[in-house]
Design a protein around this motif. Structure first.
Motif, PDB file in Angstrom:
ATOM      1  N   ASP A 270      42.292  31.810  44.565  1.00 30.58           N
ATOM      2  CA  ASP A 270      42.890  33.116  43.684  1.00 30.58           C
ATOM      3  C   ASP A 270      41.364  33.846  43.185  1.00 30.58           C
TER       4      ASP A 270
ATOM      5  N   ARG B  94      52.742  38.262  33.797  1.00 28.12           N
ATOM      6  CA  ARG B  94      52.177  38.909  35.154  1.00 28.12           C
ATOM      7  C   ARG B  94      52.007  40.050  34.808  1.00 28.12           C
TER       8      ARG B  94
ATOM      9  N   LYS C 102      49.921  40.356  46.845  1.00 27.45           N
ATOM     10  CA  LYS C 102      51.550  39.482  46.096  1.00 27.45           C
ATOM     11  C   LYS C 102      51.588  40.120  45.988  1.00 27.45           C
ATOM     12  N   HIS C 103      53.222  39.574  44.851  1.00 25.38           N
ATOM     13  CA  HIS C 103      53.776  38.831  45.774  1.00 25.38           C
ATOM     14  C   HIS C 103      54.877  39.818  46.460  1.00 25.38           C
TER      15      HIS C 103
ATOM     16  N   ASP D 213      54.187  31.083  48.123  1.00 29.92           N
ATOM     17  CA  ASP D 213      53.751  30.555  47.325  1.00 29.92           C
ATOM     18  C   ASP D 213      53.976  28.993  47.034  1.00 29.92           C
TER      19      ASP D 213
ATOM     20  N   GLU E 147      50.562  34.106  34.463  1.00 33.34           N
ATOM     21  CA  GLU E 147      52.074  33.613  34.869  1.00 33.34           C
ATOM     22  C   GLU E 147      52.665  32.517  34.127  1.00 33.34           C
TER      23      GLU E 147
HETATM   24  C1  BGC Z   1      51.196  32.122  41.457  1.00 27.36           C
HETATM   25  C2  BGC Z   1      50.357  33.216  42.452  1.00 27.36           C
HETATM   26  C3  BGC Z   1      49.020  32.298  42.966  1.00 27.36           C
HETATM   27  C4  BGC Z   1      48.900  30.278  43.610  1.00 27.36           C
HETATM   28  C5  BGC Z   1      48.098  29.719  43.621  1.00 27.36           C
HETATM   29  C6  BGC Z   1      51.103  30.018  42.202  1.00 27.36           C
HETATM   30  O1  BGC Z   1      51.425  30.571  41.300  1.00 27.36           O
HETATM   31  O2  BGC Z   1      52.616  32.559  41.532  1.00 27.36           O
HETATM   32  O3  BGC Z   1      49.239  34.130  42.983  1.00 27.36           O
HETATM   33  O4  BGC Z   1      47.839  32.564  44.269  1.00 27.36           O
HETATM   34  O5  BGC Z   1      49.600  30.228  42.924  1.00 27.36           O
HETATM   35  O6  BGC Z   1      47.437  29.730  42.338  1.00 27.36           O
END
Ligand code: BGC
Length: 762
Positions: free
Chosen positions: A128, A186, A225-226, A304, A514
Motif C-alpha cells: 500500500d 476514506r 481501486k476500489h 480487497d 478506512e
Molecule cells: C483496503 C485496501 C488495501 C488493502 C490492503 C483493505 O482493507 O480496503 O485499500 O489496499 O486493505 O492493505
C-alpha cells in the motif's frame, strides 16, 4: 545475463530459454527459472507464447497458488509466521505477497520461489504505497487540492522509485473512488467529489507509478481501486451498501476507472460494497462485461482484503467454496488473504463449477503482470541492490518534492485583513493547539512505511523559518478529542503575551481513512471553544487545519483572522507550512471537495442535478432548509491567495457548433490584480442548458494553473470536445444534443463570468 545469452537474438534466446525451462521434468528440487530477454517485455506476442508454454506445465494447485496473495511477513511477526510463509512458498501455494518490503527480505523470499519450487515462478510483491513510501507525501485528497496533475504525477513517480528500490513491484494505489460524503473516512484517500478532477488525478498517478516502461527497474504496477462505487457507502459508513442509479454509476463513479484504464493501469482492486444487491467481488457484469469486454482491459483484478470470504456475510455465498466460485467466475483474479481460491477451488473445478479456461484466464493475467515487470528476465531485479535502497530513501530530491507538493496542496480558506502572511520579525509567536507537534498528523493515515522520526513538525518548521529572533510560546490548549477544557486558560495567556498566534487544530489521522467514519464534521473535542477563546484576545490568529475530510468550521468565520487548510501534509509538512505562513510561498490550492455548513447538508456537491424548484431565497417552496442556507460553507474549487485575480474577456470561438463535430474553444483573460506574484487555478465549468435528461447545474471541464506577476495578464484557452459536451441519454448512450450550452470561468465552482454557444443540428 550470461555471455552466450548476450550473443543470441531476443527471440532465439526466448525460444531457447523456454525450451530449457519448460521441458524440465517434475520434481521438488531446485529449478531452472524460466527466463526471458528483457527487451521482449513489451512484446505481447512473445508474452503470450511464454505464458502459454508456462501454463501448459502447471498443475491446478500451482495455478491456484499463483492466485493466492497472503499478507506478507510485514503483517505477521515472529519466526513461526516467517517459517510458515516460507514453507507455503516452497509448496507453490503463493504467487504474490502484499505488505512485505525491503530488499533483504524480498530477495530472501524470492530465492525460495525461484530456487525451491518446481517451476521457479518468481513472486511479485505488492504494497500500500498510498501517498509516498518512506518519503511520505501529502494525503491524496491534499494532492488533488493542488489541481496540478504534473506535480501529482511527479509525486507518484518518486513513490514508485522509492518503493521499487525497497523491493516492491506493485502498489495498491491510486485510490480513485469519488466521495461526496465527508462522513466516510476514506474520502482522505481519493481526489474528492468530482469525476473530472478525479479522472485527471487518477491518470496522473497511474502514469507516475508505471512510468514510460513497466519493465524498467524503477516502475511499479498501479492498482486503481476500489471498483466500484465504494465512495457511495450509505450513511458514510465504510463497507456499506452503495444505493445508486445506473446513471450515477456511469456518470460519477466509473469515469476515474476509465481514465486509469486509458492511462494503462495494470491492476484494479474490487470494492467491498454491493451495487443493487450484487457484491462487487461477484459482479461478473461489471468486471468481465464492462472492464474486460467493453473497455478491453487485460490487467489483474485483485480482491480487497478478505473480499472473497466476505461474500458469505454478504449473504450470497453459503460456504467458502461458493464464495470462491462466485469470485473467480466474476473475473476476480487474485484472492487477497482469504486463501479460498487455493483451498476450495480444486473441488469446485472437479465438480465442474469453474472451468479450467476461467482459472487459466486469471493465472495468465497474473503471469502477464510478472512478465511485464521483467521478473522472468531477472526475478531479483528489484531487490538485488541494497545501495540503491539506501540512496533512494528520503534523499534531498525526494524531500524537496514532498515539500513542493505540500506547498501546492494547502488551501487558504479565510484571510481577513491580510492576516497572512505573517512577518518573520515577530518578537513572540504563540503556537497553540493539540497538533502543533503531533508527528503522526504530518504523516496522516496509510503512511504504511512512514516513520515519525522522519517528520518535520509544525513547531520545528516555524522555528527553523524564524530563527532565534522570535520566541515561540507553546501551549497545547486541549487534546484533539477529549472534552477537558482546563487547558484553555493557559492557551489564552500564551496568546495574550504574543504578537500573533498560530493554532494547529483538526483531526488526528485515525479519525479518517478506512473504517474511520464520523457522524459529525465539527472540530472534535473542545477545539472550537479553544479557538474562540484565543480569538477573543484580539490578537491576529491564524488557524492551520490538519485533517482528512471537510470540516464544518463556520463558527471560526469572522472570529479568527485566517484559516489555512493543510490536510495531512507529509514528512516535509512543518517546513511547507512555515513557507506559506511567512509568505515565502503564496498559497494556491483549491478545494477538491465541498465543505458543508453542517453534517445535515450532506451530501452537498457543486455538480448536483437541476431540480424543478431550484433553491431561491424569496420562495418558500423551493429546495432548501429552514435552519441553514442551502449553500455550502466553502464551494468546490474555493481557495484564496495572498494576491487577487480578475477575470474578463471571456469568449467562445464559435457561436454555433455542429452537432456532428462538437469542437469549441473558450478563452479568458486572467489578471493578477494584487501586489504579490501568485498562481491561480483557472476553472472552466460547462452546463448543457436543456437536455433529454436532467443535467448537473454545471460540470468541471477544464482547469489550468497559471503563475502571474503583479499586474500581469494572461489569456488562457480551453478546448472542448465531444466528451466535454456529451450526456448519457435515457438509454445511457453518450450523445451530444443540439441546444445551448453555458460556460462559466473563474476561481471556484461559483464562477459567475459566463458565455453561451449553441450546438446545432445539420
Ligand atoms: C483496503 C485496501 C488495501 C488493502 C490492503 C483493505 O482493507 O480496503 O485499500 O489496499 O486493505 O492493505
Amino acid at each position: 545475463m550470461s555471455r552466450d545469452a548476450e550473443a543470441m537474438t531476443p527471440n532465439a534466446m526466448l525460444t531457447g530459454l523456454l525450451a530449457v525451462a519448460l521441458t524440465t521434468p517434475v520434481s521438488t528440487t531446485a529449478r531452472e527459472t524460466p527466463r526471458i530477454n528483457h527487451s521482449s517485455a513489451g512484446d505481447r506476442a512473445a508474452e503470450k507464447a511464454f505464458v502459454d508454454a508456462l501454463l501448459a506445465k502447471m498443475t491446478l494447485e500451482e495455478k491456484l497458488g499463483q492466485l493466492n496473495q497472503p499478507p506478507g511477513v510485514g503483517n505477521h511477526t515472529g519466526p513461526e509466521a516467517m517459517a510458515g510463509n516460507e514453507d507455503q512458498i516452497r509448496r507453490g501455494e503463493i504467487g504474490s505477497f502484499f505488505g512485505t518490503h525491503g530488499v533483504e527480505l524480498t530477495c530472501r523470499l524470492q530465492k525460495i520461489a525461484v530456487e525451491e519450487t518446481r517451476l521457479g515462478i518468481p513472486l511479485i510483491f505488492a504494497y500500500d504505497v498510498i501517498h509516498g513510501h518512506r518519503t511520505v507525501f501529502p494525503v491524496p485528497l491534499a494532492e488533488a487540492a493542488s489541481f496540478d496533475a504534473e506535480e501529482v504525477r511527479i509525486a507518484a513517480r518518486h513513490a514508485a522509485v522509492e518503493a521499487s528500490a525497497h523491493g516492491i513491484h506493485w502498489v495498491f494505489a491510486p485510490m480513485v473512488d469519488i466521495a461526496r460524503d465527508p462522513r466516510w473516512g476514506r474520502i482522505v484517500e481519493g481526489a474528492g467529489e468530482d469525476p473530472y478532477l478525479g479522472s485527471v488525478m487518477a491518470a496522473a498517478r497511474v502514469r507516475g507509478f508505471q512510468g514510460d516502461d513497466l519493465a524498467a527497474v524503477d516502475t511499479v504496477l498501479a492498482t486503481a481501486k476500489h471498483f466500484v462505487a465504494y465512495g457511495a457507502a450509505e450513511g458514510g459508513r465504510d463497507y456499506n451498501t452503495a444505493e445508486i442509479s445506473e446513471r450515477t454509476l456511469h456518470e460519477v463513479y466509473l469515469p476515474p476507472f476509465k481514465a486509469s484504464v486509458d492511462a494503462g493501469a495494470e491492476s484494479i482492486m474490487a470494492a467491498f460494497n454491493d451495487i443493487a444487491g450484487v457484491p462487487m467481488h461477484a459482479h461478473r457484469d461489471l468486471i468481465e462485461g464492462l472492464l474486460r469486454e467493453q473497455w478491453g482491459w487485460d490487467g489483474v483484478l485483485v480482491s480487497d482484503y478478505t473480499g472473497i470470504m466476505e461474500l458469505m456475510p454478504h449473504g450470497v455465498a453459503a460456504n467458502r467454496e461458493d464464495a470462491g466460485v462466485l469470485g473467480i467466475n466474476a473475473g476476480v483474479d487474485v484472492d487477497l488473504v482469504s486463501r479460498i481460491y487455493y483451498e476450495d477451488l480444486p473441488a469446485a473445478v472437479r465438480a465442474g463449477r469453474v472451468s479450467m479456461e476461467q482459472i487459466d484466464a486469471s493465472v495468465r493475467r497474473m503471469l502477464n503482470a510478472k512478465y511485464r515487470s521483467g521478473l522472468f528476465d531477472d526475478p531479483y531485479r528489484y531487490c538485488k541492490d541494497p545501495a540503491r535502497e539506501v540512496a533512494l530513501t528520503l534523499n534531498p530530491e525526494q524531500r524537496a518534492a514532498a515539500r513542493r507538493m505540500a506547498q501546492k496542496s494547502f488551501v487558504l480558506l479565510e484571510n481577513d485583513n491580510a492576516t497572512l502572511p505573517l512577518s518573520k520579525s515577530l518578537r513572540t509567536l504563540a503556537v497553540i493547539g493539540p497538533l502543533a507537534d503531533h508527528r503522526q498528523s504530518m504523516l496522516g493515515n496509510w503512511a504504511v512505511a512512514g516513520r515519525q522520526e522522519d517528520v518535520v513538525t509544525p513547531i520545528e518548521g516555524l522555528q527553523a523559518a524564524l530563527g532565534d529572533g522570535t520566541r515561540l510560546i507553546v501551549a497545547r490548549g486541549s487534546g484533539v478529542e477529549d472534552m477537558d477544557a482546563s487547558g484553555i486558560a493557559e492557551a489564552v495567556r500564551a496568546a495574550e503575551q504574543a504578537d500573533a498566534v498560530v493554532m494547529f487544530l483538526g483531526e488526528h489521522p485515525d479519525m479518517s481513512a478506512e473504517a474511520h467514519n464520523r457522524t459529525s464534521l465539527d472540530l472534535p473535542g473542545v477545539q472550537e471553544q479553544l479557538a474562540l477563546a484565543v480569538a477573543a484576545t484580539g490578537k491576529p490568529v491564524v488557524v492551520v487545519l490538519l485533517n482528512g475530510r471537510p470540516l464544518s468550521i463556520g463558527a471560526l468565520q469572522g472570529k479568527v483572522g485566517a484559516v489555512l487548510e493543510a490536510w495531512f501534509p507529509g514528512v516535509e509538512g512543518g517546513n511547507a507550512i512555515a513557507d506559506v505562513l511567512f509568505g515565502d510561498v503564496n498559497p494556491s490550492g483549491k478545494l477538491p471537495v465541498t465543505f458543508p455548513r453542517n453534517v445535515g447538508q450532506v451530501p452537498t456537491y457543486y455538480a448536483h442535478k437541476a431540480t424543478g424548484r431550484p433553491p431561491r431565497e424569496e420562495e418558500k417552496y423551493t429546495s432548501k432548509y429552514i435552519d441553514v442556507p442551502w449553500t455550502p460553507l466553502y464551494p468546490f474549487g474555493h481557495g484564496l491567495s495572498y494576491t487577487t485575480f480578475g477575470y474578463d474577456q471571456l469568449a467562445v470561438a464559435q457561436a454555433k457548433v455542429p452537432v456532428g463535430e462538437p469542437r469549441q474553444q473558450v478563452s479568458v483573460r486572467v489578471t493578477n490584480t494584487g501586489k504579490r506574484a501568485g498562481d491561480e487555478v483557472v476553472q472552466l465549468y460547462v452546463r448543457d442548458d436543456f437536455g433529454s435528461v436532467a443535467r448537473p447545474v454545471r460540470q468541471l471541464r477544464g482547469f489550468q494553473r497559471v503563475s502571474l506577476q503583479p499586474g500581469e495578464s494572461r489569456t488562457v484557452t480551453f478546448e472542448l470536445g465531444f466528451d466535454d459536451l456529451a450526456l448519457l441519454d435515457a438509454k445511457l448512450k453518450s450523445v451530444v444534443e443540439p441546444g445551448t450550452f453555458t460556460v462559466f470561468v473563474g476561481g471556484d465552482s461559483d464562477a459567475s463570468l459566463e458565455a453561451k454557444f449553441e450546438v446545432v443540428a445539420p
